[in-house]
Motif scaffolding. Sequence first.
Motif, PDB file in Angstrom:
ATOM      1  N   THR A  44       5.635   3.731  -8.192  1.00 13.82           N
ATOM      2  CA  THR A  44       5.592   4.378  -6.874  1.00 13.82           C
ATOM      3  C   THR A  44       6.859   5.188  -6.584  1.00 13.82           C
ATOM      4  O   THR A  44       6.821   6.079  -5.734  1.00 13.82           O
ATOM      5  N   ASP A  45       7.952   4.929  -7.278  1.00 16.86           N
ATOM      6  CA  ASP A  45       9.082   5.865  -7.170  1.00 16.86           C
ATOM      7  C   ASP A  45       8.716   7.172  -7.889  1.00 16.86           C
ATOM      8  O   ASP A  45       9.022   8.264  -7.410  1.00 16.86           O
ATOM      9  N   LEU A  46       8.041   7.037  -9.011  1.00 18.70           N
ATOM     10  CA  LEU A  46       7.556   8.233  -9.714  1.00 18.70           C
ATOM     11  C   LEU A  46       6.566   8.986  -8.808  1.00 18.70           C
ATOM     12  O   LEU A  46       6.641  10.212  -8.662  1.00 18.70           O
ATOM     13  N   LEU A  52       0.844  -1.188   0.000  1.00 14.83           N
ATOM     14  CA  LEU A  52       0.000   0.000   0.000  1.00 14.83           C
ATOM     15  C   LEU A  52       0.882   1.242   0.000  1.00 14.83           C
ATOM     16  O   LEU A  52       1.674   1.436   0.926  1.00 14.83           O
ATOM     17  N   ARG A  53       0.748   2.057  -1.036  1.00 16.16           N
ATOM     18  CA  ARG A  53       1.629   3.215  -1.168  1.00 16.16           C
ATOM     19  C   ARG A  53       0.838   4.480  -1.485  1.00 16.16           C
ATOM     20  O   ARG A  53       0.545   4.771  -2.645  1.00 16.16           O
ATOM     21  N   PRO A  54       0.518   5.224  -0.442  1.00 14.39           N
ATOM     22  CA  PRO A  54      -0.211   6.478  -0.669  1.00 14.39           C
ATOM     23  C   PRO A  54       0.701   7.523  -1.316  1.00 14.39           C
ATOM     24  O   PRO A  54       1.885   7.602  -0.980  1.00 14.39           O
ATOM     25  N   GLY A 113       4.138  -1.700 -10.037  1.00 14.42           N
ATOM     26  CA  GLY A 113       3.903  -0.991  -8.778  1.00 14.42           C
ATOM     27  C   GLY A 113       5.204  -0.486  -8.178  1.00 14.42           C
ATOM     28  O   GLY A 113       5.276   0.612  -7.632  1.00 14.42           O
ATOM     29  N   ASP A 114       6.237  -1.297  -8.299  1.00 13.17           N
ATOM     30  CA  ASP A 114       7.556  -0.874  -7.811  1.00 13.17           C
ATOM     31  C   ASP A 114       7.990   0.397  -8.528  1.00 13.17           C
ATOM     32  O   ASP A 114       8.403   1.377  -7.904  1.00 13.17           O
ATOM     33  N   ILE A 115       7.861   0.375  -9.839  1.00  9.09           N
ATOM     34  CA  ILE A 115       8.394   1.481 -10.643  1.00  9.09           C
ATOM     35  C   ILE A 115       7.547   2.744 -10.490  1.00  9.09           C
ATOM     36  O   ILE A 115       8.065   3.829 -10.215  1.00  9.09           O
TER      37      ILE A 115
HETATM   38 MG    MG Z   1      11.035   0.197  -5.274  1.00 15.90          MG
END
Ligand code: MG
Length: 356
Positions: A248-250, A103-105, A244-246
Amino acid sequence: MTEYDIAVIAGDGIGPEVTREAMKVLDAVADVYGFRTKKTFYPFGTENWLKTKEIFPDTAFEEIKQKRAIYLGAIGDPRAPVGLIEYGIIAKMRFELDLYVNLRPVRLYDERLCPLKGKTPADVDMVFVRENTEGAYSGTYGYAHKGLPIEVATQVMVYTRAATERIIRYAFELARTRNKKKTVTMIDKANALRAQEIWTRVFAEVALEYPDIKTEHAYIDAACMWMIKNPEWFDVAVTPNLFGDIITDLGAMVQGGMGIAASGNIHPGKVSLFEPIHGSAPKYAGKNVACPVAAVLAVGMMCDYLGEKQAGAAIENVVIDLVRSKKIQGVSTGDHPTDFIGNMVVSELRAVAAKV
Ligand code: MG
Ligand code: IPM
């Protein structure tokens, strides 16, 4: 008084410093909102591996399984082979504890933190729901003829019906409880990665159960474009592990940088893991320059998960106030001493609580 049994892995690089500040904040909210924590600190990470050759011993792993939550600072260090410690610690917990929701707000607290021209907090308020147990991270890979000119390397993306369905359902439930745009956007690349067509089908099926929730779809490349052009388009977004990994850095950059982006690795109802999304930034370790805001917000997410909703909201609200009032001027490395921010969050939390 409720007591929560928490495992703390401070980790490598700046991990220990930001964790120290995060734990100060945890102690303060526990005190103010009337709960207790019992923390067990584990030394795992690269430094410990270099000294002991142990990554994550089974006995410790069994102990951690019994906790209510796990807090992780940051791990990774160039002195260990690529991926060894990451897979041995973070990925091990994600997979073996079946922490299927990442979960990444992505929420902008003040316009000045956003690198995009003209975007305000009203435009940047979304949550990424990243599938966290399979996809490109399933560990299904292999090599043949290693080191020879004919070497072959493969990595298989794995999508099970069950994991796809449960993560999509979680996203719909979240869109309902968030009660904002009531929209779930699915992000995939099913036009090129044909196995992701399972996501297309399952998304359509699950959507039928949520007639009150609007659905949108974007391929990952287009989603990256929308994140920059019109971030206000997103509410809840659900996506396979690697995308999702990529993205969420953006997302972290859109909300102000890696210093402010927090995340939860969640299995609803079971032991879950909370961490800032930034890495261990070894070159800044021990200098008291790392920004602990993301680590502090991860404590907020943990409190929320534990059912201490007021404590969780208080942490986020205090950070918002400090950012908007410019007492926290920036969330980049070196903007403030690490301990200065932790101490300020603690005194502000106490001041706010004293007023009510
Ligand atoms: Mg990452
Ligand atoms: C993250 C990190 C991890 C990931 C690494 C450390 C394995 O980048 O949590 O986003 O790729 O998931």
